[in-house]
Structures are given as structure tokens and as C-alpha cells.
Design a protein around this motif. Structure first.
Motif, PDB file in Angstrom:
ATOM      1  N   PRO A   1       0.847  -1.200   0.000  1.00 56.24           N
ATOM      2  CA  PRO A   1       0.000   0.000   0.000  1.00 56.24           C
ATOM      3  C   PRO A   1       0.883   1.250   0.000  1.00 56.24           C
ATOM      4  O   PRO A   1       1.827   1.356   0.781  1.00 56.24           O
ATOM      5  CB  PRO A   1      -0.791  -0.106   1.306  1.00 56.24           C
ATOM      6  N   VAL A   2       0.599   2.172  -0.880  1.00 52.52           N
ATOM      7  CA  VAL A   2       1.363   3.413  -0.977  1.00 52.52           C
ATOM      8  C   VAL A   2       0.650   4.453  -0.101  1.00 52.52           C
ATOM      9  O   VAL A   2      -0.380   4.986  -0.495  1.00 52.52           O
ATOM     10  CB  VAL A   2       1.484   3.902  -2.434  1.00 52.52           C
ATOM     11  N   THR A   3       1.211   4.697   1.058  1.00 47.74           N
ATOM     12  CA  THR A   3       0.616   5.645   2.002  1.00 47.74           C
ATOM     13  C   THR A   3       1.443   6.926   2.049  1.00 47.74           C
ATOM     14  O   THR A   3       2.608   6.948   1.641  1.00 47.74           O
ATOM     15  CB  THR A   3       0.565   5.042   3.415  1.00 47.74           C
TER      16      THR A   3
ATOM     17  N   ASN B   1       1.222   0.094 -10.639  1.00 44.69           N
ATOM     18  CA  ASN B   1       0.150   0.657  -9.820  1.00 44.69           C
ATOM     19  C   ASN B   1      -1.027   0.930 -10.754  1.00 44.69           C
ATOM     20  O   ASN B   1      -1.010   0.493 -11.911  1.00 44.69           O
ATOM     21  CB  ASN B   1       0.631   1.904  -9.052  1.00 44.69           C
ATOM     22  N   SER B   2      -2.025   1.661 -10.282  1.00 39.70           N
ATOM     23  CA  SER B   2      -3.222   1.875 -11.098  1.00 39.70           C
ATOM     24  C   SER B   2      -2.950   2.710 -12.349  1.00 39.70           C
ATOM     25  O   SER B   2      -3.745   2.694 -13.287  1.00 39.70           O
ATOM     26  CB  SER B   2      -4.313   2.531 -10.263  1.00 39.70           C
ATOM     27  N   LEU B   3      -1.833   3.427 -12.393  1.00 41.32           N
ATOM     28  CA  LEU B   3      -1.493   4.260 -13.545  1.00 41.32           C
ATOM     29  C   LEU B   3      -0.665   3.512 -14.584  1.00 41.32           C
ATOM     30  O   LEU B   3      -0.494   3.983 -15.696  1.00 41.32           O
ATOM     31  CB  LEU B   3      -0.720   5.501 -13.086  1.00 41.32           C
TER      32      LEU B   3
ATOM     33  N   THR C   1      -1.645   1.222  -4.774  1.00 41.73           N
ATOM     34  CA  THR C   1      -0.932   0.017  -4.357  1.00 41.73           C
ATOM     35  C   THR C   1       0.145  -0.283  -5.390  1.00 41.73           C
ATOM     36  O   THR C   1      -0.132  -0.274  -6.595  1.00 41.73           O
ATOM     37  CB  THR C   1      -1.887  -1.189  -4.241  1.00 41.73           C
ATOM     38  N   LEU C   2       1.359  -0.528  -4.926  1.00 36.16           N
ATOM     39  CA  LEU C   2       2.458  -0.946  -5.791  1.00 36.16           C
ATOM     40  C   LEU C   2       2.526  -2.465  -5.729  1.00 36.16           C
ATOM     41  O   LEU C   2       2.649  -3.040  -4.647  1.00 36.16           O
ATOM     42  CB  LEU C   2       3.781  -0.343  -5.320  1.00 36.16           C
ATOM     43  N   THR C   3       2.434  -3.114  -6.878  1.00 32.12           N
ATOM     44  CA  THR C   3       2.541  -4.574  -6.941  1.00 32.12           C
ATOM     45  C   THR C   3       3.802  -4.934  -7.711  1.00 32.12           C
ATOM     46  O   THR C   3       3.955  -4.582  -8.882  1.00 32.12           O
ATOM     47  CB  THR C   3       1.305  -5.195  -7.616  1.00 32.12           C
ATOM     48  N   LEU C   4       4.705  -5.629  -7.020  1.00 34.90           N
ATOM     49  CA  LEU C   4       5.980  -6.044  -7.606  1.00 34.90           C
ATOM     50  C   LEU C   4       5.908  -7.503  -8.039  1.00 34.90           C
ATOM     51  O   LEU C   4       5.379  -8.348  -7.312  1.00 34.90           O
ATOM     52  CB  LEU C   4       7.103  -5.851  -6.599  1.00 34.90           C
ATOM     53  N   THR C   5       6.427  -7.778  -9.227  1.00 32.99           N
ATOM     54  CA  THR C   5       6.517  -9.137  -9.752  1.00 32.99           C
ATOM     55  C   THR C   5       7.913  -9.326 -10.332  1.00 32.99           C
ATOM     56  O   THR C   5       8.595  -8.355 -10.657  1.00 32.99           O
ATOM     57  CB  THR C   5       5.468  -9.391 -10.853  1.00 32.99           C
ATOM     58  N   GLY C   6       8.326 -10.564 -10.454  1.00 31.56           N
ATOM     59  CA  GLY C   6       9.649 -10.819 -11.001  1.00 31.56           C
ATOM     60  C   GLY C   6       9.758 -12.206 -11.589  1.00 31.56           C
ATOM     61  O   GLY C   6       8.927 -13.082 -11.322  1.00 31.56           O
TER      62      GLY C   6
END
Length: 136
Positions: free
Chosen positions: A13-15, A113-115, A88-93
């Protein structure tokens, strides 16, 4: 671990607290990372995450997914869209290559993220040899 293996995603979560604390921890006092009015005056809708915080989150992601024996040897990132509070930042690799002789792995990662894509890049991680007798 072998080339083609996907790492489980990590959602962060980006707070406001994360953005401000990350900037301050990295001694980045640029006002767009803690002052919403200054960010708007610069053309952004709100404060936004700095690159050092993004790199720290990528490092966290790789360390958590590859284990405590993994040591980050090289990190190359490219920033894309900003990270704003409330997203929300979602990281994948994915593991792209491994070298048993050097005990290393190369990873390609993306953070969205949503953008869209916030960060893309590559990393090389090394793995410590086990202690004699197999103890960590």
C-alpha cells in the motif's frame, strides 16, 4: 530456482507515511515528496514517491522472495509513472538466468500501480555458501 521461475508478487500500500518516511530516510528533502501544495505547484496531483524508496521496496521484494542468503549485487531500475498516496504498488519478477559456479541469479522485475508501470529493471543476486555441516 531456475530460469523462467516466477517470483510470487508483493503488494505494498502506498501511504503518505511511506512516501514521506522513505524520502526522509534517504535524506531527500525535496518538497514534492512531503508537501502536497508544493507537489501540485510542480504539476503533480499529490506528493509522490522518490526513487530511493522505490529501490528500497524492490530490494525488500527480492530479499523476501529469494531468502535470507540472497545478497543484492547489482540493481538497475527505470522509473515510469509516479506512486501517489492511496494506490498500491505490486511487484513481480522472473528469474532470467542462474550461474551455479558463481552462485548468482539474474532477475527481471516490474512494479505496477493503477497508472501503469512505476518501475522496471533487473537485478543480480548472489547466494552465500552454506556453513560447514549445513548450518546457516
Amino acid at each position: 530456482m531456475k530460469p523462467g521461475d516466477e517470483l510470487p508478487p508483493l503488494s505494498v500500500p502506498v501511504t503518505r507515511t511511506l512516501i514521506v518516511a522513505g524520502a526522509l530516510a534517504g535524506r531527500d528533502f525535496k518538497d514534492v515528496h512531503h508537501d502536497a501544495e508544493a507537489a501540485r505547484a510542480a504539476g503533480a496531483p499529490d506528493i509522490f514517491m522518490n526513487i530511493l524508496t522505490t529501490q528500497g521496496l524492490v530490494g525488500r521484494y527480492l530479499a523476501e522472495r529469494l531468502g535470507p542468503g540472497a545478497v543484492l549485487r547489482r540493481l538497475a531500475v527505470r522509473l515510469g509513472v509516479p506512486n501517489y498516496p492511496g494506490d498500491t504498488l505490486t511487484l513481480t519478477g522472473i528469474i532470467t538466468s542462474t550461474c551455479d559456479d558463481e552462485r548468482t541469479a539474474d532477475v527481471t522485475f516490474t512494479g505496477t500501480n493503477s497508472l501503469g508501470r512505476h518501475v522496471t529493471g533487473t537485478a543480480t543476486l548472489a547466494f552465500a555458501l552454506p556453513a560447514p555441516g549445513g548450518a546457516p
